[in-house]
Design a protein around this motif. Structure first.
Motif, short mmCIF file in Angstrom:
data_model
loop_
_atom_site.label_atom_id
_atom_site.label_comp_id
_atom_site.label_asym_id
_atom_site.label_seq_id
_atom_site.Cartn_x
_atom_site.Cartn_y
_atom_site.Cartn_z
N ARG A 282 -22.79 -35.26 -5.54
CA ARG A 282 -23.20 -36.34 -6.72
C ARG A 282 -22.77 -37.78 -6.28
O ARG A 282 -22.88 -38.72 -6.78
N ARG A 283 -21.55 -37.82 -5.21
CA ARG A 283 -20.94 -39.09 -5.17
C ARG A 283 -21.55 -39.71 -3.91
O ARG A 283 -21.80 -39.29 -2.94
N PRO A 284 -22.13 -40.98 -4.15
CA PRO A 284 -22.96 -41.70 -3.03
C PRO A 284 -21.86 -42.41 -2.18
O PRO A 284 -20.66 -42.49 -2.44
N GLU A 285 -22.27 -42.51 -0.76
CA GLU A 285 -21.67 -43.09 0.13
C GLU A 285 -21.17 -44.44 -0.19
O GLU A 285 -21.98 -45.10 -0.82
N PRO A 286 -19.92 -44.90 0.13
CA PRO A 286 -19.64 -46.39 -0.31
C PRO A 286 -20.47 -47.60 0.46
O PRO A 286 -20.89 -47.14 1.70
N GLY A 287 -20.97 -48.42 -0.22
CA GLY A 287 -21.97 -49.11 0.61
C GLY A 287 -21.03 -50.31 1.20
O GLY A 287 -19.70 -50.53 1.15
N LEU A 288 -21.84 -51.22 2.33
CA LEU A 288 -21.07 -52.32 2.82
C LEU A 288 -21.94 -53.51 2.54
O LEU A 288 -23.17 -53.60 2.31
N THR A 289 -21.32 -54.75 2.47
CA THR A 289 -21.77 -55.86 2.12
C THR A 289 -22.86 -56.29 3.47
O THR A 289 -22.60 -55.64 4.32
N THR A 290 -23.71 -57.13 3.20
CA THR A 290 -24.64 -57.48 4.38
C THR A 290 -23.62 -58.05 5.41
O THR A 290 -23.85 -57.70 6.83
N ARG A 291 -22.78 -58.77 5.15
CA ARG A 291 -21.85 -59.54 6.15
C ARG A 291 -20.95 -58.34 6.95
O ARG A 291 -20.72 -58.33 8.24
N GLN A 292 -20.46 -57.51 6.19
CA GLN A 292 -19.74 -56.14 6.79
C GLN A 292 -20.63 -55.34 7.58
O GLN A 292 -20.20 -54.94 8.78
N ARG A 293 -21.84 -55.24 7.31
CA ARG A 293 -22.78 -54.34 8.17
C ARG A 293 -22.99 -55.31 9.46
O ARG A 293 -23.10 -54.57 10.53
N GLU A 294 -23.15 -56.68 9.19
CA GLU A 294 -23.35 -57.33 10.45
C GLU A 294 -22.22 -57.32 11.46
O GLU A 294 -22.51 -57.15 12.55
N ILE A 295 -21.18 -57.28 10.95
CA ILE A 295 -19.77 -57.25 11.76
C ILE A 295 -19.61 -55.86 12.33
O ILE A 295 -19.41 -56.01 13.56
N LEU A 296 -20.03 -54.84 11.66
CA LEU A 296 -19.81 -53.56 12.16
C LEU A 296 -20.66 -53.42 13.17
O LEU A 296 -20.64 -52.59 14.14
N GLY A 297 -21.86 -53.73 13.02
CA GLY A 297 -22.91 -53.55 14.07
C GLY A 297 -22.74 -54.34 15.49
O GLY A 297 -22.87 -53.88 16.43
N LEU A 298 -21.82 -55.61 15.39
CA LEU A 298 -21.34 -56.05 16.59
C LEU A 298 -20.39 -55.27 17.28
O LEU A 298 -20.04 -55.21 18.28
N VAL A 299 -19.42 -54.77 16.26
CA VAL A 299 -18.39 -54.07 16.72
C VAL A 299 -18.93 -52.56 17.52
O VAL A 299 -18.50 -52.29 18.78
N ALA A 300 -20.15 -52.10 17.06
CA ALA A 300 -20.82 -51.17 17.82
C ALA A 300 -21.25 -51.48 19.10
O ALA A 300 -21.34 -50.46 19.92
#
Length: 348
Positions: A282-300
């Motif tokens: 029932r608990r959704p995964e915590p979301g990330l902001t657009t900027r956070q996803r962008e930064i994490l994508g670059l980390v990846a």
């Protein structure tokens, strides 16, 4: 212990040695119980109790107490209470009564029984003290701050010392489990309230992450052949993961635990695992902001903080702050773990 006891029992049966070796049946039945072979355990323990009842009542009580533990695990609490009551002159009988209190949602009552029992056990009774300490930690963490953080920490530390002395996988598992649960209990950020970190076991290292400690405990229990306690450790891990907003990982651990409990025939624990699994779904995964996803994508992609700052025209301090927020939101300790989590959850 199971292999040795089994060979002794086979020898005794071949020679029809009867009552003098009935106590061996208790030890063998106990080993079978802890290995998850419950039908065989019941046959051995019942036979031992019957053979010893007239000749050595005090030894018969040991078998009766183990039968009580089997009934408790099977969710047959009324029968378990009657058996533990018959064996209340033994440490296992009194410990079983305390376990029942905890099962019934009365951690304070469990502590009231476990405390005096632990005080009465001599320092040399390592295995008996281990079980009593496990119960004390479980009951005290269930009770919360009223139990006293120092009391819980000292129990976990004694288990760590016992792990170093006894050295078996089962006791090392108990120590790792207790240290992790105690750290979670005394401070949500993984530190005790005096600023120190508990050592989970002689080979666990100081300050071990509680999630890692619980995973290691489950693995050690499994290596020792104790599927029941391995599954209980996984349930504790699932609860910790869910508290840190990691429902997907929590669901995986809860599902594994539930499968084990169903296979063993432990319906009460299986229902507890099912409830936790339902909460995780029932608990959704915590979301990330657009900027956070962008930064994490670059980390990846393998970029450093400086590379990311240059790519996005940000300061390195801002990138570092974003990454700290990402780790906190995902409940992960490292950049690599955060990338893996986000990939599994479809956040990248």
């Amino acid at each position: 212990a199971e292999e040795w006891s089994g060979r002794v029992m086979a020898f005794c049966r071949r020679l029809d040695l009867g009552r003098p070796f009935a106590r061996c049946r208790t030890h063998y039945g106990t080993a079978l119980l802890w290995r998850g072979r419950w039908a065989e355990a019941e046959a051995e323990l019942t036979g031992a109790a019957r053979a010893l009842s007239g000749l050595r009542p005090q030894y018969a009580a040991e078998a009766v107490a183990q039968l009580g533990e089997l009934r408790r695990r099977q969710g047959r609490r009324e029968e378990a209470a009657e058996l533990f009551g018959r064996a209340d002159a033994t440490p296992d009988g009194r410990l079983g009564l305390a376990e029942l209190r905890l099962d019934e949602g009365d951690p304070a009552g469990a502590l009231d029984l476990a405390g005096p029992l632990l005080g009465a056990l001599p320092p040399g009774a390592s295995l008996e003290r281990c079980r009593a300490l496990e119960l004390l930690v479980r009951a005290a963490t269930a009770l919360g701050p009223a139990a006293g953080a120092s009391r819980v920490r000292e129990a976990a530390r004694e288990l760590s010392r016992l792990a170093g002395t006894v050295g078996t996988d089962a006791v090392r598992a108990s120590a790792a489990w207790a240290a992790a649960l105690t750290t979670l209990h005394t401070s949500p950020d993984g530190r005790t309230d005096d600023g120190t970190a508990l050592r989970a076991s002689p080979d666990g290292g100081a300050g071990e992450d509680p999630d890692c400690g619980l995973r290691r405990a489950a693995a050690l229990f499994e290596r020792a052949g104790d599927a029941y306690n391995a599954a209980r450790a996984r349930l504790d891990l699932a609860a910790a993961l869910l508290a840190r907003d990691r429902p997907q990982a929590a669901a995986g651990e809860a599902a594994t635990a539930r499968e084990t409990f169903v296979r063993l025939g432990a319906p009460a624990e299986a229902r507890r695992a099912a409830r936790l699994l339902a909460r995780a779904h029932r608990r959704p995964e915590p979301g990330l902001t657009t900027r956070q996803r962008e930064i994490l994508g670059l980390v990846a992609l393998g970029l450093t903080n400086r590379d990311i700052a240059g790519r996005l025209t940000l300061s390195e301090h801002t990138v570092k702050r974003h990454l700290a927020n990402i780790l906190s939101r995902l409940g992960e300790p490292t950049r690599k773990a955060a990338v893996a989590h986000a990939s599994r959850a479809g956040l990248l």
